[in-house]
Design an enzyme around this catalytic site. Structure first.
Site, PDB file in Angstrom:
ATOM      1  N   ARG A 130      69.850  31.999  50.616  1.00 27.30           N
ATOM      2  CA  ARG A 130      70.444  29.889  51.383  1.00 27.30           C
ATOM      3  C   ARG A 130      70.000  29.872  52.356  1.00 27.30           C
ATOM      4  O   ARG A 130      70.500  31.288  53.165  1.00 27.30           O
ATOM      5  CB  ARG A 130      71.653  29.479  50.574  1.00 27.30           C
ATOM      6  CG  ARG A 130      72.620  29.344  49.343  1.00 27.30           C
ATOM      7  CD  ARG A 130      73.436  29.069  49.236  1.00 27.30           C
ATOM      8  NE  ARG A 130      73.766  28.822  47.724  1.00 27.30           N
ATOM      9  CZ  ARG A 130      75.480  28.826  47.319  1.00 27.30           C
ATOM     10  NH1 ARG A 130      76.413  29.064  47.466  1.00 27.30           N
ATOM     11  NH2 ARG A 130      75.171  29.710  46.002  1.00 27.30           N
ATOM     12  N   LYS A 174      88.769  22.541  41.233  1.00 27.01           N
ATOM     13  CA  LYS A 174      88.215  23.809  41.360  1.00 27.01           C
ATOM     14  C   LYS A 174      89.158  24.580  41.643  1.00 27.01           C
ATOM     15  O   LYS A 174      90.125  24.306  41.447  1.00 27.01           O
ATOM     16  CB  LYS A 174      87.152  24.481  42.057  1.00 27.01           C
ATOM     17  CG  LYS A 174      86.791  24.241  43.277  1.00 27.01           C
ATOM     18  CD  LYS A 174      86.016  24.388  44.460  1.00 27.01           C
ATOM     19  CE  LYS A 174      86.217  24.746  45.524  1.00 27.01           C
ATOM     20  NZ  LYS A 174      85.952  25.144  46.620  1.00 27.01           N
ATOM     21  N   GLN A 211      75.209  37.417  43.482  1.00 24.74           N
ATOM     22  CA  GLN A 211      76.913  36.299  42.729  1.00 24.74           C
ATOM     23  C   GLN A 211      76.923  37.548  41.556  1.00 24.74           C
ATOM     24  O   GLN A 211      75.464  37.507  40.661  1.00 24.74           O
ATOM     25  CB  GLN A 211      76.673  34.952  42.467  1.00 24.74           C
ATOM     26  CG  GLN A 211      76.095  34.436  43.822  1.00 24.74           C
ATOM     27  CD  GLN A 211      75.776  32.771  43.209  1.00 24.74           C
ATOM     28  OE1 GLN A 211      75.623  32.780  42.434  1.00 24.74           O
ATOM     29  NE2 GLN A 211      76.727  31.998  43.611  1.00 24.74           N
ATOM     30  N   HIS A 253      81.469  27.002  36.342  1.00 23.22           N
ATOM     31  CA  HIS A 253      80.877  27.730  36.911  1.00 23.22           C
ATOM     32  C   HIS A 253      81.502  28.502  37.445  1.00 23.22           C
ATOM     33  O   HIS A 253      82.550  28.252  37.990  1.00 23.22           O
ATOM     34  CB  HIS A 253      80.219  27.374  38.205  1.00 23.22           C
ATOM     35  CG  HIS A 253      79.220  25.630  38.341  1.00 23.22           C
ATOM     36  ND1 HIS A 253      77.909  25.786  38.574  1.00 23.22           N
ATOM     37  CD2 HIS A 253      79.519  24.248  37.722  1.00 23.22           C
ATOM     38  CE1 HIS A 253      76.953  24.945  38.433  1.00 23.22           C
ATOM     39  NE2 HIS A 253      78.273  23.897  37.818  1.00 23.22           N
ATOM     40  N   CYS A 292      72.880  28.187  38.131  1.00 23.18           N
ATOM     41  CA  CYS A 292      72.689  27.488  37.234  1.00 23.18           C
ATOM     42  C   CYS A 292      71.852  26.524  36.540  1.00 23.18           C
ATOM     43  O   CYS A 292      71.993  26.640  35.506  1.00 23.18           O
ATOM     44  CB  CYS A 292      73.581  25.958  37.713  1.00 23.18           C
ATOM     45  SG  CYS A 292      74.022  25.841  39.109  1.00 23.18           S
ATOM     46  N   HIS A 311      77.978  31.088  33.370  1.00 26.69           N
ATOM     47  CA  HIS A 311      78.500  29.800  33.629  1.00 26.69           C
ATOM     48  C   HIS A 311      78.911  29.557  32.636  1.00 26.69           C
ATOM     49  O   HIS A 311      78.297  30.210  31.063  1.00 26.69           O
ATOM     50  CB  HIS A 311      77.414  28.826  33.358  1.00 26.69           C
ATOM     51  CG  HIS A 311      77.297  28.774  34.308  1.00 26.69           C
ATOM     52  ND1 HIS A 311      75.816  30.182  35.467  1.00 26.69           N
ATOM     53  CD2 HIS A 311      77.463  28.007  36.410  1.00 26.69           C
ATOM     54  CE1 HIS A 311      75.490  29.603  36.602  1.00 26.69           C
ATOM     55  NE2 HIS A 311      76.837  28.344  37.410  1.00 26.69           N
ATOM     56  N   ASP A 349      77.707  36.227  39.196  1.00 32.18           N
ATOM     57  CA  ASP A 349      77.567  34.023  38.715  1.00 32.18           C
ATOM     58  C   ASP A 349      77.795  34.226  37.053  1.00 32.18           C
ATOM     59  O   ASP A 349      76.999  35.282  35.920  1.00 32.18           O
ATOM     60  CB  ASP A 349      76.182  33.876  39.100  1.00 32.18           C
ATOM     61  CG  ASP A 349      76.824  32.461  38.937  1.00 32.18           C
ATOM     62  OD1 ASP A 349      77.476  31.972  38.809  1.00 32.18           O
ATOM     63  OD2 ASP A 349      75.373  31.275  39.240  1.00 32.18           O
TER      64      ASP A 349
END
Length: 644
Positions: A367, A469, A385, A515, A338, A389, A387
RNA sequence: GCCGCCAUAGCUCAGCUGGUAGAGCACCUGAUUUGUAAUCAGGGGGUCGGGGGUUCGAGUCCCUCUGGCGGCACCA
């Protein structure tokens, strides 16, 4: 004196004052009295042997109902605790609740238990069942109860009463004859004999007192308990089935990937696994493009100062892979995409006309997850991911979220995952933002879900610290639930990193960020679908879609030709020309879960045909090569590219 | 990270109370040219996870490290 008892069907009967549910059950039928384990009196759970206190509505709970099983399991936990305390004097009891398919009990004892003790404990539990001790409920006054547990050395129980039980709540102790007793809300069976013997101790684990790492670690014994032996056997069989689909096992058997010591939580993708990955990536990329996303790529490693600005350095430093260069710079592998996406958003000026911007990246993140949490592909330290945004105005949030939810449902359907519900994670205890903000944000998320036709289930306190979320919960082919698909609201990061757009009014405004991920990570998603399909992937996902097996060497040339044509038709095809019998090849490729085996022998070569055999079936269809190519090409289409 | 359990050939596993390692599959070689879920024969392969200790002697017992498994905690 008599009391009026009303049954669920509306019928009513008079009983003597002080009648027990058990007596009532016996008055109805002997077989019912045998099966009944507790009652509900005016909706509240009630022991079978506890006298009724006036007119009431009664509902009898039988042992194989969901509520009945819970009661059996709770009793099993008590019997376990008694057995353990008898066998291992000095052990303290703490807490022993029911779980989804059994129960556990947490014990405090200096010496460790071993699974070798299980036989002995189970035997003692069975002895307690055989002894058929009456289970007696007594009501206590708070201070007396605390004193009682202190006196018998049960410090944890005393603490529970002192700190957890609210004043005014009744304090009840359930005793097994005069041998053993435990603080418990109940209800329980009339006697230990009613439990039966369809239970089994399963595993041993450490667990923190009250779930807090700062507290003492207790020893937890897990067990399973059922209404009868048959149910217990079925359950153990289900566990075996689940084990067969374990993605770690299948990953090795199917040669998809491996992991090794030097890279804990890191995956080596083999050719077949990587083929599956690329298939998924192409698929989701098409889905995202169709949904109006753009795709970007951001750096893998960025300077410490960048993560200081984003706030990660302060808050998540210990989970980041940090490195130092010879020039004394400190850098970190990205744990998230992000902040990088915000940089792209910030490059140049943004207008309100551009919003929403849906910025996707197949971002590889690292991570440093705690070693004990690593689990196959499901929890890794390096992952990619799907991912994205979504940068938008506040008034666009609901539509964007609703649109995303529709997309997720579409994707789940393509993988045979059955949506069960959506969780709305609401404000956690530790959070940023005012109550007014949370009221508004939670309402927006709930509205968005409703716009997509879904009533969310509230997951109290489950939100991110900065905003609520929505999480999808899906069921797989054998009924296990997975959290897969998530969208989170974020006002904080755009603010922190100074993202702005020029509004209609000519002034600068802050965008909101959403996200979101559908697969979550490719790694985990591959793990989920491997287990969902038990490794037998549908044609479009299978790493090898068609295996061309020869019968004799005479067909080798033709087999090569067939594979060549199939590859040109976009199919993933391979030939097996080994000097083996056809039965051997069929067995091997069936076990490898190849969806289609095309057998070619002298006959097929002469007639330009193939004999197709589908995984799981024994029948074969002989088609001309052209027909076969057409049919297989259709079958291999990804769901988003299928005709009709 | 914490607690418990586990670690023998590429894989699945056997190896009793300590006496110096075995099977099946896989792999390699040869024979066989095969018609729908295992063709036959031969062969190679292990410093028994690493290190230390006890012992005349350790795969086996003890300590320690590493990793795996099951939970707990964590999951931005």
């Amino acid at each position: 004196m008599s009391i009026n008892i009303t049954f669920p069907d509306g019928a009513a009967r008079a009983y003597d004052d002080g009648a027990t549910p058990l007596a009532i059950a016996e008055s109805l039928s002997k077989s019912l009295a045998k099966k009944v384990v507790a009652a509900k009196i005016d909706g509240a759970l009630w022991d079978l042997t506890r006298p009724l206190e006036g007119d009431a509505k009664i509902e009898l709970i039988v042992r194989d109902s969901a509520e009945g099983l819970d009661i059996l399991r709770h009793d099993a936990a008590h019997v376990l605790a008694q057995a353990v305390q008898e066998l291992f004097p000095g052990t303290q009891v703490t807490f022993g609740p029911v779980t989804e398919d059994g129960f556990y009990y947490d014990f405090a004892r200096d010496a460790p238990f071993s699974t070798d003790d299980f036989d002995k404990i189970e035997q003692r539990m069975k002895d307690i069942v055989d002894a058929d001790l009456p289970i007696i409920r007594t009501v206590w006054e708070k201070q007396a109860a605390i004193a009682h547990f202190r006196a018998i050395g049960e410090i944890y129980k005393a603490e529970t009463i002192d700190e957890v039980i609210k004043p005014g709540d009744p304090i009840t102790i359930y005793s097994h004859g005069d041998k053993w007793g435990d603080l418990c809300r109940g209800p329980h069976l009339p006697s230990t004999g009613k439990l039966g013997k369809a239970f089994k101790l399963m595993k041993l684990a450490g667990a923190y007192w009250r779930g807090d790492q700062a507290n003492a670690q207790l020893q937890r014994i897990y067990g399973t308990a059922w209404a009868d032996e048959k149910q217990l056997e079925d359950y153990l069989k289900r566990l075996e089935e689940a084990e067969k689909r374990d993605h770690r096992k299948l990953g090795r058997q199917m040669n998809l990937f491996h992991m090794q010591e030097e890279g804990r939580g890191m995956v080596f993708w083999h050719e077949k696994g990587w083929t599956l990955w690329r298939t998924l990536e192409s698929y989701i990329r098409r889905r995202l493009e169709a949904a109006g996303y753009i795709e970007v790529k951001t750096p893998q490693v960025l300077d410490r100062t960048f993560w200081e600005k984003s706030g990660h350095w302060e808050k998540y430093r210990e989970h980041m892979f940090v490195c130092e260069t010879v020039e004394a710079e400190t850098l970190s592998l990205k744990p998230m995409n992000c902040p990088g996406h915000v940089q792209i958003f910030k490059f140049g000026q943004r207008s309100y006309r551009e919003l929403p911007i849906r910025m996707a990246e197949f971002g590889a993140c690292h991570r440093y997850e705690p070693s004990g949490s690593l689990h196959g592909l499901m929890r890794v330290r390096a992952f990619t991911q799907d991912d994205a945004h979504i940068f938008c105005r506040e008034d666009q949030i609901e539509d964007e979220v609703a649109e995303f939810l529709r997309l997720v449902r579409l994707v789940h359907g393509d993988f045979g995952l059955i949506a069960t519900h959506i969780n709305l994670g609401t404000r956690p205890e530790k959070r940023a933002g005012s109550d007014e903000f949370w009221d508004k944000a939670e309402a927006m998320m709930a509205n968005a879900a409703r716009k997509a036709g879904i009533e969310p289930v509230i997951a109290e306190g489950d939100g991110a610290f900065y905003a609520p979320k929505l999480d999808f919960i899906v069921k797989d082919a054998i009924g296990r639930e997975w959290t897969c698909g998530t969208i989170q609201l974020d006002y904080v990061l755009p603010d922190r990193l100074g993202a702005e757009y020029v509004g209609e009014d000519g002034a600068k405004h802050r965008p909101v960020m959403l996200h979101r991920a559908i697969f979550g990570s490719f790694e985990r998603f591959i793990g989920i679908i491997m287990e969902n399909y038990a490794g037998a992937f549908p044609m479009w996902l299978a790493p090898v879609q068609v295996l061309v097996a020869t019968i004799t060497q005479d067909a080798d040339g033709y087999a090569d030709h067939v594979v060549d044509l199939m590859k040109r038709a976009g199919l993933r095809a391979e030939a097996d020309k080994r000097n083996e019998k056809i039965g051997y090849k069929i067995r091997e490729h069936s076990l490898a879960k190849t969806p289609v085996i095309a057998v070619v022998g002298r006959k097929e070569a002469e007639e330009r045909k193939v004999a197709l055999r589908r995984l799981g079936g024994e029948a074969q269809t002989v088609l001309s090569l052209d027909e076969a190519l057409d049919a297989l090409r259709d079958e291999a289409q990804p769901p988003d590219q299928r005709r009709g």
